[in-house]
Motif scaffolding. Structure first.
Motif, PDB file in Angstrom:
ATOM      1  N   THR A  53       0.814  -1.221   0.000  1.00 14.08           N
ATOM      2  CA  THR A  53       0.000   0.000   0.000  1.00 14.08           C
ATOM      3  C   THR A  53       0.843   1.266   0.000  1.00 14.08           C
ATOM      4  N   ALA A  54       2.088   1.179   0.460  1.00 17.25           N
ATOM      5  CA  ALA A  54       2.967   2.353   0.500  1.00 17.25           C
ATOM      6  C   ALA A  54       4.390   1.906   0.803  1.00 17.25           C
ATOM      7  N   CYS A  69       1.148   3.834  -2.774  1.00 20.35           N
ATOM      8  CA  CYS A  69       0.950   3.142  -4.039  1.00 20.35           C
ATOM      9  C   CYS A  69      -0.375   3.591  -4.657  1.00 20.35           C
ATOM     10  N   GLN A  73      -2.647  -0.033  -8.679  1.00 23.39           N
ATOM     11  CA  GLN A  73      -1.552  -0.976  -8.408  1.00 23.39           C
ATOM     12  C   GLN A  73      -1.922  -1.917  -7.266  1.00 23.39           C
ATOM     13  N   ILE A  74      -2.519  -1.371  -6.213  1.00 22.78           N
ATOM     14  CA  ILE A  74      -2.952  -2.203  -5.087  1.00 22.78           C
ATOM     15  C   ILE A  74      -3.973  -3.223  -5.555  1.00 22.78           C
ATOM     16  N   GLN A  77      -2.330  -5.955  -7.884  1.00 23.43           N
ATOM     17  CA  GLN A  77      -1.491  -6.919  -7.178  1.00 23.43           C
ATOM     18  C   GLN A  77      -2.328  -7.897  -6.362  1.00 23.43           C
TER      19      GLN A  77
END
Length: 281
Positions: A53-54, A69, A73-74, A77
Motif C-alpha cells: 500500500t505504501a 501506491c 496498483q494495489i 497486485q
C-alpha cells in the motif's frame, strides 16, 4: 498436506500451508509492515502473500516520507494473488488514501467469503501539514464507512478507540461498551487491546455477536516501541487462516504479541522492535 519426493541425492518436502493476504506498507526497518508481517505469519503456521500500500522512508527514530501506491496498483497486485491462490484470511493494515481504501473495500466485497481482519491503527501520513491532517481524517472516515462493515474482526488499541469516541469520530450513544460502536456500523467482532480499566490495570476486550464479551489482562509493552495493534492483527489473521476460531485466535494472538513485545530489542537510536520469533515459556 505434505508430499515427500525421494531420489538418491536429496529429499524434498512439498507442503501446502494456509495463506494470509496482507495489505500494508513496506517498513525498511522491519519493525512493522509487510516484512514483519511475513515473519509473524510464518511463525504461526501461515504463508503470507501481500499487496503493497505504501513505501516508507524511515529509520527507527522517525518517518521521513511516505510514498503511497496507486489504487490501481494495489488492486492489480491483490487480484493477481487472489486469482492464483486460495487465501484463507485477509489482514488490512495502514492505507494512505481514500481511493486506496475504496479499492481494498471492493476487493473485500468480491471475496467476502474470506475472513477480513482490519487493524484501525495510525495512518502512514507523516506530515503535520493541515491538508495532510484533513486527508488523514478523510481516510479514517472512508475506512469506517467502507471497510469496518466488511470486517470479520476489527483490532484497535483502547486509547485510540476512546479518543475517537471522545472526538465523536465514532458515535457511541446508547452503547454500553465502546467496542459496540464499531459493531453498530457492521463489524462482527471487535478486539480492543490495552484498554485501561483503572490506573495500572490494562485488559484486552473481545466483543462478539449476541453481546458476547470476554476480557483478559494485557501487559503494557515497553516504552519507545511502535504501535502494537498491527502485530496482534496479523497474528490473529494468521491463526484464523490456520483454522482457529475467533475467541481462541484472539487470545493466542495477544499472547504471541505480549511475548514478542516483552523480548523487544533496540537496534538503532530510535524505537524498539518487537521480536517476531519470541521464546514462549
Amino acid at each position: 498436506m505434505r508430499a515427500i519426493l525421494h531420489n538418491s541425492d536429496y529429499t524434498v518436502t512439498l507442503a501446502s500451508f494456509p495463506l494470509t493476504l496482507v495489505f500494508g506498507p513496506f517498513d525498511p526497518t522491519g519493525s512493522d509492515g509487510l516484512p514483519a508481517d511475513a515473519i509473524t505469519c510464518a511463525i504461526l503456521g501461515s504463508h503470507a502473500v501481500s499487496a503493497l500500500t505504501a513505501i516508507t522512508i524511515q529509520d527507527t527514530a522517525e518517518s521521513e516520507s511516505v510514498l503511497p501506491c496507486a489504487p490501481d496498483q494495489i488492486d492489480d497486485q491483490a487480484r493477481c494473488v487472489l486469482e492464483d491462490m486460495a487465501v484463507q484470511a485477509i489482514k488490512v493494515g495502514a492505507i494512505s488514501s481514500v481511493e486506496a481504501v475504496s479499492a481494498v473495500a471492493q476487493i473485500a466485497a468480491d471475496y467476502s467469503q474470506v475472513p477480513l481482519v482490519l487493524h484501525l491503527g495510525p495512518q502512514e501520513i507523516s506530515s503535520e501539514e493541515v491538508e495532510d491532517q484533513d486527508e488523514t481524517e478523510d481516510v479514517v472516515g472512508a475506512t469506517l464507512e467502507l471497510l469496518v462493515p466488511q470486517a470479520h474482526v476489527v483490532v484497535i488499541e483502547g486509547r485510540r478507540l476512546n479518543q475517537w469516541i471522545t472526538e465523536e469520530v465514532l458515535e457511541a450513544a446508547g452503547q454500553e461498551l465502546a467496542p459496540a460502536a464499531l459493531q453498530a456500523i457492521g463489524a462482527d467482532w471487535v478486539l480492543v487491546t490495552g484498554n485501561q480499566q483503572r490506573p495500572g490495570h490494562l485488559v484486552n476486550i473481545l466483543v462478539g455477536p449476541d453481546n458476547l464479551t470476554i476480557s483478559w489482562p494485557w501487559t503494557a509493552p515497553p516504552e519507545r516501541i511502535r504501535d502494537s495493534g498491527g502485530l496482534v492483527a496479523t497474528a490473529l489473521a494468521a491463526l484464523l487462516a490456520t483454522g482457529h476460531g475467533v475467541e481462541d485466535a484472539a487470545k493466542k494472538a495477544c499472547a504471541y504479541a505480549e511475548a514478542s513485545l516483552n523480548q523487544s530489542f533496540q537496534p538503532g537510536m530510535g524505537q524498539r522492535i518487537a521480536c517476531r520469533n519470541p521464546i514462549i515459556n
